[in-house]
Write a protein that holds these residues in place. Sequence first.
Motif, PDB file in Angstrom:
ATOM      1  N   LEU A 116      40.193  26.874  41.257  1.00 59.78           N
ATOM      2  CA  LEU A 116      39.864  28.551  41.414  1.00 59.78           C
ATOM      3  C   LEU A 116      40.609  29.212  42.152  1.00 59.78           C
ATOM      4  O   LEU A 116      41.122  30.443  41.819  1.00 59.78           O
ATOM      5  N   THR A 117      41.395  28.510  43.318  1.00 55.57           N
ATOM      6  CA  THR A 117      42.314  29.189  44.195  1.00 55.57           C
ATOM      7  C   THR A 117      43.697  29.587  43.581  1.00 55.57           C
ATOM      8  O   THR A 117      43.923  30.493  43.577  1.00 55.57           O
ATOM      9  N   ALA A 118      44.188  28.713  42.624  1.00 56.36           N
ATOM     10  CA  ALA A 118      45.187  28.819  41.851  1.00 56.36           C
ATOM     11  C   ALA A 118      45.144  29.684  40.866  1.00 56.36           C
ATOM     12  O   ALA A 118      46.027  30.567  40.618  1.00 56.36           O
ATOM     13  N   ALA A 119      44.014  29.877  40.284  1.00 52.49           N
ATOM     14  CA  ALA A 119      43.768  30.704  39.265  1.00 52.49           C
ATOM     15  C   ALA A 119      43.685  32.461  39.977  1.00 52.49           C
ATOM     16  O   ALA A 119      44.263  33.360  39.284  1.00 52.49           O
ATOM     17  N   ALA A 120      43.152  32.472  41.096  1.00 50.27           N
ATOM     18  CA  ALA A 120      42.990  33.574  41.835  1.00 50.27           C
ATOM     19  C   ALA A 120      44.394  33.998  42.172  1.00 50.27           C
ATOM     20  O   ALA A 120      44.597  35.276  41.967  1.00 50.27           O
ATOM     21  N   ILE A 121      44.936  33.173  42.912  1.00 48.10           N
ATOM     22  CA  ILE A 121      46.390  33.693  43.234  1.00 48.10           C
ATOM     23  C   ILE A 121      47.327  34.298  41.931  1.00 48.10           C
ATOM     24  O   ILE A 121      48.066  35.025  41.962  1.00 48.10           O
ATOM     25  N   GLY A 122      47.210  33.227  40.673  1.00 42.98           N
ATOM     26  CA  GLY A 122      47.978  33.716  39.744  1.00 42.98           C
ATOM     27  C   GLY A 122      47.466  35.102  39.262  1.00 42.98           C
ATOM     28  O   GLY A 122      48.296  36.061  38.809  1.00 42.98           O
ATOM     29  N   LEU A 123      45.895  35.323  39.122  1.00 44.64           N
ATOM     30  CA  LEU A 123      45.730  36.786  38.734  1.00 44.64           C
ATOM     31  C   LEU A 123      46.042  37.879  39.842  1.00 44.64           C
ATOM     32  O   LEU A 123      46.475  38.879  39.116  1.00 44.64           O
ATOM     33  N   ILE A 124      45.931  37.497  40.704  1.00 44.44           N
ATOM     34  CA  ILE A 124      46.382  38.521  41.902  1.00 44.44           C
ATOM     35  C   ILE A 124      47.856  38.875  41.890  1.00 44.44           C
ATOM     36  O   ILE A 124      48.296  40.217  41.875  1.00 44.44           O
ATOM     37  N   HIS A 125      48.617  37.940  41.780  1.00 47.69           N
ATOM     38  CA  HIS A 125      50.026  38.193  42.172  1.00 47.69           C
ATOM     39  C   HIS A 125      51.015  38.296  40.724  1.00 47.69           C
ATOM     40  O   HIS A 125      52.059  39.069  40.662  1.00 47.69           O
ATOM     41  N   PHE A 126      50.648  37.662  39.707  1.00 44.48           N
ATOM     42  CA  PHE A 126      51.353  37.689  38.418  1.00 44.48           C
ATOM     43  C   PHE A 126      50.935  38.372  37.473  1.00 44.48           C
ATOM     44  O   PHE A 126      51.478  38.855  36.479  1.00 44.48           O
ATOM     45  N   ASP A 170      49.437  42.575  36.061  1.00 46.35           N
ATOM     46  CA  ASP A 170      49.634  43.670  36.414  1.00 46.35           C
ATOM     47  C   ASP A 170      48.006  44.343  35.951  1.00 46.35           C
ATOM     48  O   ASP A 170      48.213  45.632  36.391  1.00 46.35           O
ATOM     49  N   GLU A 171      47.224  44.006  35.368  1.00 48.03           N
ATOM     50  CA  GLU A 171      46.093  44.641  34.984  1.00 48.03           C
ATOM     51  C   GLU A 171      45.178  44.654  36.414  1.00 48.03           C
ATOM     52  O   GLU A 171      44.980  43.611  36.890  1.00 48.03           O
ATOM     53  N   PRO A 172      44.878  45.927  36.793  1.00 47.32           N
ATOM     54  CA  PRO A 172      43.994  46.150  37.750  1.00 47.32           C
ATOM     55  C   PRO A 172      42.750  45.172  37.745  1.00 47.32           C
ATOM     56  O   PRO A 172      42.224  44.725  38.743  1.00 47.32           O
ATOM     57  N   TRP A 173      41.976  45.332  36.809  1.00 44.40           N
ATOM     58  CA  TRP A 173      40.748  44.789  36.573  1.00 44.40           C
ATOM     59  C   TRP A 173      40.896  42.993  36.913  1.00 44.40           C
ATOM     60  O   TRP A 173      39.883  42.552  37.229  1.00 44.40           O
ATOM     61  N   LEU A 174      41.979  42.534  36.185  1.00 40.02           N
ATOM     62  CA  LEU A 174      42.374  41.276  36.541  1.00 40.02           C
ATOM     63  C   LEU A 174      42.543  40.766  37.716  1.00 40.02           C
ATOM     64  O   LEU A 174      42.207  39.697  38.260  1.00 40.02           O
ATOM     65  N   SER A 175      43.222  41.854  38.374  1.00 45.08           N
ATOM     66  CA  SER A 175      43.340  41.767  40.112  1.00 45.08           C
ATOM     67  C   SER A 175      41.799  41.500  40.738  1.00 45.08           C
ATOM     68  O   SER A 175      41.881  40.452  41.698  1.00 45.08           O
ATOM     69  N   VAL A 220      39.104  40.501  39.407  1.00 48.08           N
ATOM     70  CA  VAL A 220      38.663  38.997  38.978  1.00 48.08           C
ATOM     71  C   VAL A 220      39.248  38.166  40.176  1.00 48.08           C
ATOM     72  O   VAL A 220      38.489  36.992  40.454  1.00 48.08           O
ATOM     73  N   GLY A 221      40.758  38.257  40.407  1.00 46.79           N
ATOM     74  CA  GLY A 221      41.647  37.272  41.072  1.00 46.79           C
ATOM     75  C   GLY A 221      40.708  37.265  42.534  1.00 46.79           C
ATOM     76  O   GLY A 221      40.354  36.186  43.177  1.00 46.79           O
ATOM     77  N   TRP A 222      40.378  38.360  42.877  1.00 46.58           N
ATOM     78  CA  TRP A 222      40.051  38.474  44.363  1.00 46.58           C
ATOM     79  C   TRP A 222      38.395  38.040  44.401  1.00 46.58           C
ATOM     80  O   TRP A 222      37.939  37.328  45.281  1.00 46.58           O
ATOM     81  N   GLY A 223      37.692  37.980  43.403  1.00 43.33           N
ATOM     82  CA  GLY A 223      36.430  37.689  43.212  1.00 43.33           C
ATOM     83  C   GLY A 223      36.305  36.061  43.061  1.00 43.33           C
ATOM     84  O   GLY A 223      35.289  35.330  43.500  1.00 43.33           O
ATOM     85  N   LEU A 224      37.431  35.774  42.478  1.00 46.87           N
ATOM     86  CA  LEU A 224      37.322  33.924  42.424  1.00 46.87           C
ATOM     87  C   LEU A 224      37.588  33.252  43.557  1.00 46.87           C
ATOM     88  O   LEU A 224      37.248  32.090  44.004  1.00 46.87           O
ATOM     89  N   LEU A 225      38.343  33.999  44.854  1.00 47.16           N
ATOM     90  CA  LEU A 225      38.589  33.246  45.877  1.00 47.16           C
ATOM     91  C   LEU A 225      37.105  33.058  46.863  1.00 47.16           C
ATOM     92  O   LEU A 225      37.204  31.797  47.193  1.00 47.16           O
ATOM     93  N   PRO A 226      36.244  33.840  46.851  1.00 42.94           N
ATOM     94  CA  PRO A 226      35.142  33.281  47.659  1.00 42.94           C
ATOM     95  C   PRO A 226      34.411  32.284  46.609  1.00 42.94           C
ATOM     96  O   PRO A 226      33.911  31.528  47.428  1.00 42.94           O
ATOM     97  N   LEU A 227      34.304  32.266  45.433  1.00 40.85           N
ATOM     98  CA  LEU A 227      33.856  31.279  44.658  1.00 40.85           C
ATOM     99  C   LEU A 227      34.507  29.910  44.985  1.00 40.85           C
ATOM    100  O   LEU A 227      33.907  28.943  45.166  1.00 40.85           O
ATOM    101  N   ALA A 228      35.922  30.084  45.526  1.00 43.32           N
ATOM    102  CA  ALA A 228      36.651  28.585  45.554  1.00 43.32           C
ATOM    103  C   ALA A 228      35.900  28.128  46.938  1.00 43.32           C
ATOM    104  O   ALA A 228      35.856  26.951  47.105  1.00 43.32           O
TER     105      ALA A 228
END
Length: 97
Positions: free
Chosen positions: A43-53, A55-60, A62-70
């Motif tokens: 989950l952390t790897a997916a979050a980092i990938g969505l946040i950094h790589f 460019d879609e804001p809504w996916l960013s 989602v990435g920030w939402g995955l971090l608390p889940l992790a």
Amino acid sequence: MAKKEINTQNERRNVDTFKLAVHRTELANRRTLMSYIRTAIGLTAAAIGLIHFIDEPWLSHVGWGLLPLAVICLLVGLDDYHRVRKSIDAEKRDGGL
């Protein structure tokens, strides 16, 4: 064989079986903890990938939402491990190990 000798062998087998059962349970508990950890890392790897790589804001978001889940996944795994560990230790004491 004498009846007493047979009873002694049966008791020894029962103790050995109990020891092996406890050992299998301990290993399963560790394996479950590792699964929780592996899920939290994924989950952390997916979050980092969505946040950094991506460019879609809504996916960013989602990435920030995955971090608390992790973090929650990791904490649930640790809590479960310690709760089951206490139960195993109590069973070992009750069983005479």
